[in-house]
Design a protein around this motif. Structure first.
Motif, mmCIF file in Angstrom:
data_model
loop_
_atom_site.group_PDB
_atom_site.id
_atom_site.type_symbol
_atom_site.label_atom_id
_atom_site.label_comp_id
_atom_site.label_asym_id
_atom_site.label_seq_id
_atom_site.Cartn_x
_atom_site.Cartn_y
_atom_site.Cartn_z
ATOM 1 N N LEU A 1 -5.463 -0.788 -4.673
ATOM 2 C CA LEU A 1 -6.344 -1.790 -5.268
ATOM 3 C C LEU A 1 -5.629 -3.123 -5.450
ATOM 4 O O LEU A 1 -6.209 -4.191 -5.196
ATOM 5 C CB LEU A 1 -6.873 -1.286 -6.611
ATOM 6 C CG LEU A 1 -7.879 -0.139 -6.558
ATOM 7 C CD1 LEU A 1 -8.216 0.351 -7.956
ATOM 8 C CD2 LEU A 1 -9.149 -0.579 -5.831
ATOM 9 N N LEU A 2 -4.383 -3.078 -5.886
ATOM 10 C CA LEU A 2 -3.610 -4.319 -6.043
ATOM 11 C C LEU A 2 -3.349 -4.976 -4.696
ATOM 12 O O LEU A 2 -3.341 -6.205 -4.582
ATOM 13 C CB LEU A 2 -2.288 -4.030 -6.750
ATOM 14 C CG LEU A 2 -2.390 -3.631 -8.228
ATOM 15 C CD1 LEU A 2 -1.031 -3.222 -8.770
ATOM 16 C CD2 LEU A 2 -2.964 -4.788 -9.053
ATOM 17 N N LEU A 3 -3.167 -4.158 -3.661
ATOM 18 C CA LEU A 3 -2.940 -4.701 -2.327
ATOM 19 C C LEU A 3 -4.196 -5.387 -1.804
ATOM 20 O O LEU A 3 -4.139 -6.475 -1.236
ATOM 21 C CB LEU A 3 -2.522 -3.566 -1.387
ATOM 22 C CG LEU A 3 -1.826 -3.943 -0.075
ATOM 23 C CD1 LEU A 3 -0.595 -4.786 -0.348
ATOM 24 C CD2 LEU A 3 -1.450 -2.693 0.689
ATOM 25 N N VAL A 4 -5.353 -4.733 -2.016
ATOM 26 C CA VAL A 4 -6.620 -5.335 -1.581
ATOM 27 C C VAL A 4 -6.904 -6.608 -2.353
ATOM 28 O O VAL A 4 -7.351 -7.621 -1.801
ATOM 29 C CB VAL A 4 -7.778 -4.332 -1.758
ATOM 30 C CG1 VAL A 4 -9.122 -4.991 -1.479
ATOM 31 C CG2 VAL A 4 -7.591 -3.140 -0.831
ATOM 32 N N GLY A 5 -6.641 -6.590 -3.671
ATOM 33 C CA GLY A 5 -6.952 -7.743 -4.517
ATOM 34 C C GLY A 5 -5.839 -8.760 -4.596
ATOM 35 O O GLY A 5 -5.932 -9.701 -5.393
#
Length: 312
Positions: free
Chosen positions: A158-162
């Motif tokens: 999720l942190l990578l996507v965001g």
């Protein structure tokens, strides 16, 4: 025909009963899941590379035609011998073909029109959460260590996507990929109900054939509306990769892994896909990684290691 003759081994791969893996089979199951994950990572790069030259439906259709040709020498005769068994389980095979062949890969190709290969791989990491959810609904206990590792890996994704924050906006390509993740997770969960009598090669050949037949009418419409594509080396090479490696090899490895260790545990390994896709897209397409990407990858790897560790 004698009893000995009737039981003579065939060239088909052995049938796999959907049971929890014994300890000695767990390592092999994890390795097969990793093999499928790494090979599939390349298919996202291929989908992105073809987004300007091959329409999504045509990409999916030719992928499965190539896969059929690759698998046929090992499975066509065995499938013909087991045609009565195939007819008996046609409902299961049709649903598996729809989810894992027709819908999933077409959605991935559609997403590749507007989404980077790295983002495609990251979003597909939602699949393990869905797989675990399916297994929990089926009564399987996941264990605190596995759940904790999954949550850590999911946070990394999720942190990578965001890009360092929780994502709040999604593009059309992202939504297509989430739909693909749901389709793939549903396919993986469905494999738990696979008839034990269906060998691995027969299952692949039959689902590839049915899936290609389902795609054929849409393929014809795409040809009429969008026209075909020029069969250059830049187009044929990726199609051969997704047909042989990402379809024939990876699907067999994944199906075998699920038979050995279950969808939820195989899904934990699938969290590595964003890492593989990001590295491949950086090397082959020039899509950047950055410090944040490297940190998120470390988080994903740590979560996978924790969730995959064998309980003592």
């Amino acid at each position: 025909m004698s009893l000995t003759t009737a039981r003579r081994p065939t060239t088909d791969l052995p049938a796999l009963a959907p049971r929890p893996a014994p300890v000695r089979g767990a390592g092999l199951g994890l390795l097969l899941a990793l093999l499928a994950t790494v090979v599939w990572s390349g298919s996202f790069v291929a989908s992105r590379a073809l987004h300007d030259t091959v329409p999504p439906v045509q990409h999916a259709f030719w992928r499965w035609i190539v896969a059929l040709v690759a698998v046929a020498p090992f499975a066509a005769r065995a499938a013909w011998r087991r045609r009565a068994l195939i007819r008996r389980h046609l409902g299961f095979l049709a649903l598996a073909s729809l989810l894992g062949v027709t819908v999933y890969n077409t959605l991935v190709n559609q997403a590749g029109l507007t989404t980077s290969a790295a983002s495609m791989g990251m979003i597909m990491a939602a699949s393990p959460v869905l797989m675990a959810g399916y297994e929990r609904l089926g009564g399987t206990r996941l264990g605190a260590r596995r759940v904790t590792g999954m949550l850590i890996a999911c946070a990394g994704v999720l942190l990578l996507v965001g890009r360092g924050a929780l994502p709040t906006r999604l593009g059309a390509g992202d939504l297509w990929m989430f739909a693909a993740a749901l389709s793939f997770a549903s396919y993986s969960a469905l494999l738990k109900r696979r008839p034990a009598e269906l060998g691995g090669a027969v299952l692949l050949f039959t689902t590839f054939l049915i899936g290609a037949l389902m795609l054929a009418p849409v393929f014809a419409v795409s040809l009429a509306v969008q026209g075909g594509f020029e069969p250059t080396a830049d187009a044929v090479g990726p199609l051969l990769y997704v047909g042989v490696a990402s379809s024939a090899v990876a699907f067999f490895a994944w199906n075998k892994a699920i038979a050995l260790i279950g969808a939820a545990r195989a899904g934990v390994v699938y969290y590595l896909q964003p890492v593989c896709v990001a590295l491949l897209s950086y090397a082959l397409l020039g899509e950047g990684l950055g410090v944040l990407g490297a940190a998120c990858m470390a988080l994903i790897l740590g979560g996978v290691a924790l969730a995959s560790a064998r309980s003592r």
